[in-house]
Design a protein around this motif. Structure first.
Motif, mmCIF file in Angstrom:
data_model
loop_
_atom_site.group_PDB
_atom_site.id
_atom_site.type_symbol
_atom_site.label_atom_id
_atom_site.label_comp_id
_atom_site.label_asym_id
_atom_site.label_seq_id
_atom_site.Cartn_x
_atom_site.Cartn_y
_atom_site.Cartn_z
ATOM 1 N N GLU A 150 -24.592 12.172 -18.187
ATOM 2 C CA GLU A 150 -23.401 12.910 -17.779
ATOM 3 C C GLU A 150 -22.795 13.634 -18.976
ATOM 4 N N LYS A 199 -19.570 4.210 -6.793
ATOM 5 C CA LYS A 199 -20.917 3.665 -6.638
ATOM 6 C C LYS A 199 -21.718 4.048 -7.870
ATOM 7 N N LYS A 200 -22.823 3.346 -8.082
ATOM 8 C CA LYS A 200 -23.671 3.602 -9.245
ATOM 9 C C LYS A 200 -24.148 5.054 -9.320
ATOM 10 N N SER A 201 -24.416 5.653 -8.168
ATOM 11 C CA SER A 201 -24.943 7.019 -8.116
ATOM 12 C C SER A 201 -23.863 8.097 -8.319
ATOM 13 N N GLN A 202 -22.604 7.717 -8.278
ATOM 14 C CA GLN A 202 -21.514 8.683 -8.401
ATOM 15 C C GLN A 202 -21.114 8.886 -9.862
ATOM 16 N N GLN A 203 -20.843 10.124 -10.218
ATOM 17 C CA GLN A 203 -20.479 10.482 -11.591
ATOM 18 C C GLN A 203 -18.963 10.552 -11.732
#
Length: 134
Positions: A2, A47-51
């Protein structure tokens, strides 16, 4: 990995993706009162996939952008060399941005409201655009 979406280059002092992640965390620590990326992620309930950058409102994004740009300028101006010094500089700039927010009576970044995902907002705008043309 990121990154803020600005013309911000991992400096010569920060040579690896892991080194850049550590560098970023030092900036976050300064701005977020000791929190690193995973702490911020957890604090926002993502969630883990969210930045995390996708869920920041304009005030929080602006604070992070200011931290990043001022760090870049300070690293160049002071000719900072080495990962350790770059990390320290990033932390100090983040901490200064935090203290300025406090002096102005602003809300600390970790206490700002959870923003709707930028991706969700983009989809909503795309759905509305054809209706507005008619």
């Amino acid at each position: 990995m990121e990154k803020l979406r600005i013309p911000f280059h991992p400096f010569r002092s920060v040579e690896t993706p892991r080194g850049f992640a550590i560098f970023q965390n030092h900036g976050y620590k300064g701005l977020y009162g000791g929190m690193i990326k995973t702490d911020i992620h957890r604090n926002k309930g993502l969630k883990k996939s969210q930045q995390i950058l996708d869920y920041m409102g304009s005030t929080e994004l602006a604070a992070n952008l200011f931290r990043a740009t001022q760090t870049e300028e300070k690293l160049k101006r002071d000719k900072v060399q080495g990962q350790g010094r770059a990390n320290k500089t990033h932390y100090e700039v983040g901490k200064k941005v935090r203290s300025t927010i406090a002096e102005l009576g602003g809300t600390m970044p970790e206490d700002l409201p959870f923003a709707e995902s930028i991706k969700k907002v983009e989809k909503q705008l795309q759905k509305q655009a054809p209706k507005q043309i008619k």
